[in-house]
Motif scaffolding. Structure first.
Motif, mmCIF file in Angstrom:
data_model
loop_
_atom_site.group_PDB
_atom_site.id
_atom_site.type_symbol
_atom_site.label_atom_id
_atom_site.label_comp_id
_atom_site.label_asym_id
_atom_site.label_seq_id
_atom_site.Cartn_x
_atom_site.Cartn_y
_atom_site.Cartn_z
ATOM 1 N N ALA A 30 0.853 -1.187 0.000
ATOM 2 C CA ALA A 30 0.000 0.000 0.000
ATOM 3 C C ALA A 30 0.889 1.237 0.000
ATOM 4 N N VAL A 31 0.613 2.148 -0.920
ATOM 5 C CA VAL A 31 1.355 3.398 -1.020
ATOM 6 C C VAL A 31 0.378 4.539 -0.768
ATOM 7 N N VAL A 32 0.650 5.337 0.251
ATOM 8 C CA VAL A 32 -0.223 6.445 0.635
ATOM 9 C C VAL A 32 0.528 7.743 0.413
ATOM 10 N N ALA A 33 -0.051 8.667 -0.338
ATOM 11 C CA ALA A 33 0.613 9.923 -0.689
ATOM 12 C C ALA A 33 -0.328 11.092 -0.450
ATOM 13 N N HIS A 54 -1.638 -7.818 -4.198
ATOM 14 C CA HIS A 54 -2.656 -6.785 -3.976
ATOM 15 C C HIS A 54 -1.925 -5.461 -3.814
ATOM 16 N N LEU A 55 -2.214 -4.510 -4.710
ATOM 17 C CA LEU A 55 -1.598 -3.187 -4.630
ATOM 18 C C LEU A 55 -2.681 -2.149 -4.381
ATOM 19 N N LEU A 56 -2.400 -1.252 -3.442
ATOM 20 C CA LEU A 56 -3.338 -0.178 -3.108
ATOM 21 C C LEU A 56 -2.600 1.151 -3.144
ATOM 22 N N VAL A 57 -3.172 2.113 -3.851
ATOM 23 C CA VAL A 57 -2.608 3.462 -3.927
ATOM 24 C C VAL A 57 -3.673 4.436 -3.458
#
Length: 622
Positions: A30-33, A54-57
């Motif tokens: 998970a990448v949170v920006a 599973h990728l979450l942006v």
């Protein structure tokens, strides 16, 4: 983990993943920006993360002029393993995108697809070479580039069969020094990180002079991500409050007189979200009283690239990284001048030109490549297509094209129904050819419809880009250069200008319309169309019609999913005489709405006067 402090070039190892007999992917990344700018900066670092099923942006704030966080799939069937894709809005301006790949996929590849989707169809002009990175914060030097690869501190660069994956490597020194570079085939350039460059050495005053790598002060600081930090969203109103970029408790902040709008990090990063929060300001005054090094310099360059009107008096020596042109512009305008909407926008255009050309990612890496001794590819050629039925206007139009600067230009002159042997035409052509720029002359049959003549001219053009030119309108010397800049930062297939200035010849009246620019919009002037050759081929060229070919072309671009972007129109004046126009509207159209009017011919200062027509027709410009 904080991707801004993880060194590019150091793989992130996860226990139980990637070893012999172990799964090749983790369950979730998970990448949170906070902004899309932050997400683009993370692409290079995300190459060090493991593959994931599973990728979450998630992005907290996406400005209205950007699209939703919907990814654009790669073009080589890399996503055939995709099982599920979800995109949803969170709050007022946030977005979340999730993808499920049972076999796993790379985080950097997915982030690249997401940021590309938010920016539109084209990825923008490439540099022609691949850059490698090493060190903390290196993602800021090459944001959004999937080709950016991490490299060990001493090399060598990883090989892809028999070819290095990078052509030049940028290493960031944190102040402890870097080891000897061992790769004899791939050159390396060294720069200090923002913190190390301004960290005082032992026994020196707190505000010591910066340590430097590289001969050019502009090239010592990280570039501005022009794909997101650019004039998109600029507001032409001049009634907002003034902001102040100053130092508070040791940090650079933007203050509006009541509250702190933004706090600038140590590396000077300004994001697309930060720009969106200051668009209502009339301008920003820069306080140079305290040496903050990279933070202030890069923040000023970013705000200027975003079109924010800046004032600030003389620039101190420690801020030489801004560059001479941008430094001079900061002291050329006083705060009271920004109360006038026209003067404010003119100042904004000059600032954005200087900042984007000196500090944009593409410009910076072309300069770095030249410093490393690489052969930098030439800029794309623009084929200017000029179709005219009026022999007396050929010299006027060619003189306008001849003074264009900042663009590699070829002219395709289509003479619609008359020969090139006419004296006024032959003398004008000869005078233009004396400038050394290439010129192709095409004599079209008089009974051929206008759209077909345009297609015949385009077929004779050799440029990567095609610009349409009207024979009787006035163009400033930066007209094509501004369109090329807009093409770079907008990612659009077609760019053009907003309709701002019109000269009504029969009334001897100049009219300026207040219109929004710097936005995706198909409402651009036909005489300012700049299009990629690819989109011309996709739509089949111009429709073979006698009139309305410009509007029909723009509609066709929209139908094939192309992107049209509208930049400012201050360097252009549309001439409206009594007859001879393919766009048939009465004078009331130009006088209605929100307009300013002046007796006589009164363009913006960005037009920079009028050149003498070629071929001796000195009355053609009147």
């Amino acid at each position: 983990m904080d991707l801004d402090v993880h060194p590019v070039g150091e793989r992130v190892e996860v226990e139980g993943v990637g070893g012999e007999g172990e799964p090749g992917s983790v369950g979730l990344v998970a990448v949170v920006a906070a902004s899309v700018s932050d997400l683009r900066r993370a692409v290079a670092v995300a190459g060090e993360l493991p593959r994931a099923a599973h990728l979450l942006v998630a992005v907290e704030y996406v400005p209205a002029h950007l699209g939703p966080l919907a990814p654009v799939p790669p073009g080589m069937d890399e996503w055939n393993d995709l099982y599920e894709l979800r995109v949803r809005r969170v709050g007022r301006r946030g977005w979340v995108c999730e993808a499920f790949f049972p076999g796993g996929t790379g985080a950097a590849e997915f982030l690249s697809a997401v940021v590309h989707g938010a920016r539109g169809r084209r990825r923008g002009s490439g540099t022609g070479f691949f850059g490698g990175l090493h060190g903390r914060g290196a993602g800021a030097w090459l944001p959004g580039e999937l080709s950016a690869r991490g490299a060990p501190a001493s090399g060598p660069v990883e090989m892809d069969r028999v070819t290095p994956v990078s052509d030049v490597v940028l290493r960031l020194d944190e102040g402890q020094g870097l080891p000897f570079w061992e790769d004899v085939e791939v050159p390396a350039l060294d720069r200090y990180t923002a913190e190390a460059a301004y960290r005082p050495a032992a026994g020196t005053p707190d505000r010591a002079a910066p340590r430097v790598y590289g001969p050019d002060p502009v090239g010592r600081i990280a570039p501005v991500d022009e794909r997101l930090v650019n004039p998109s969203g600029f507001r032409p109103e001049s009634g907002g409050p003034m902001g102040l970029l100053t130092v508070h408790d040791g940090n650079v902040v933007l203050y509006d007189g009541r509250k702190i709008r933004a706090e600038v990090p140590r590396d000077g990063t300004v994001t697309d979200a930060g720009l969106d929060h200051v668009r209502d300001l009339r301008g920003v005054r820069v306080d140079w009283s305290e040496n903050t090094g990279t933070a202030m310099v890069r923040a000023v360059a970013s705000l200027a690239a975003g079109g924010v009107p800046l004032v600030g008096g003389p620039v101190p020596v420690w801020a030489a990284g801004l560059g001479e042109e941008l430094s001079e512009l900061l002291s050329s305008t006083e705060e009271e001048h920004l109360a006038d909407a026209l003067r404010r926008e003119e100042h904004s255009v000059r600032l954005r030109r200087a900042a984007l050309r000196a500090h944009g990612v593409r410009a910076r890496w072309r300069a770095l490549a030249a410093e490393a001794g690489l052969a930098v590819p030439p800029e794309p050629r623009v084929s200017v297509v000029l179709c005219t039925r009026r022999p007396g206007m050929v010299g006027f139009a060619l003189a306008q094209i001849a003074r264009q600067r900042g663009a590699e230009v070829e002219v395709v002159l289509a003479l619609h129904g008359f020969p090139a042997s006419l004296p006024e035409v032959a003398s004008a052509v000869a005078e233009y050819e004396a400038t050394g720029r290439p010129l192709v002359v095409h004599e079209a049959e008089g009974d051929t419809v206008f759209g077909a003549v345009l297609n015949e001219a385009v077929a004779r053009a050799s440029g990567t880009l095609v610009a349409k030119w009207d024979d009787d309108d006035w163009y400033g010397p930066e007209h094509l250069a501004d369109l090329l800049l807009a093409r770079t930062y907008s990612g659009a297939d077609v760019v053009g200008i907003s309709h701002s200035y019109t000269y009504l010849e029969t009334l001897d009246l100049t009219v300026r319309r207040t219109s929004f620019s710097e936005m995706p919009h198909k409402g651009i002037l036909g005489g300012s169309i700049l299009a990629d050759r690819g989109i011309l081929e996709e739509v089949g060229g111009f429709r073979p019609r006698p009139r309305a070919v410009d509007s029909q072309f723009l509609l066709a671009v929209g139908r094939v999913g192309g992107r049209v972007y509208r930049t400012h129109g201050l360097g252009y004046v549309l001439r409206r005489s009594g007859e001879g126009h393919t766009w048939n509207v009465d004078l009331g159209y130009f006088l209605g709405g929100r307009t300013e009017q002046w007796t006589g011919w009164r363009p913006s200062a960005l037009l920079e006067g009028v050149p003498e027509p070629f071929g001796g027709r000195r009355d053609a410009g009147r």
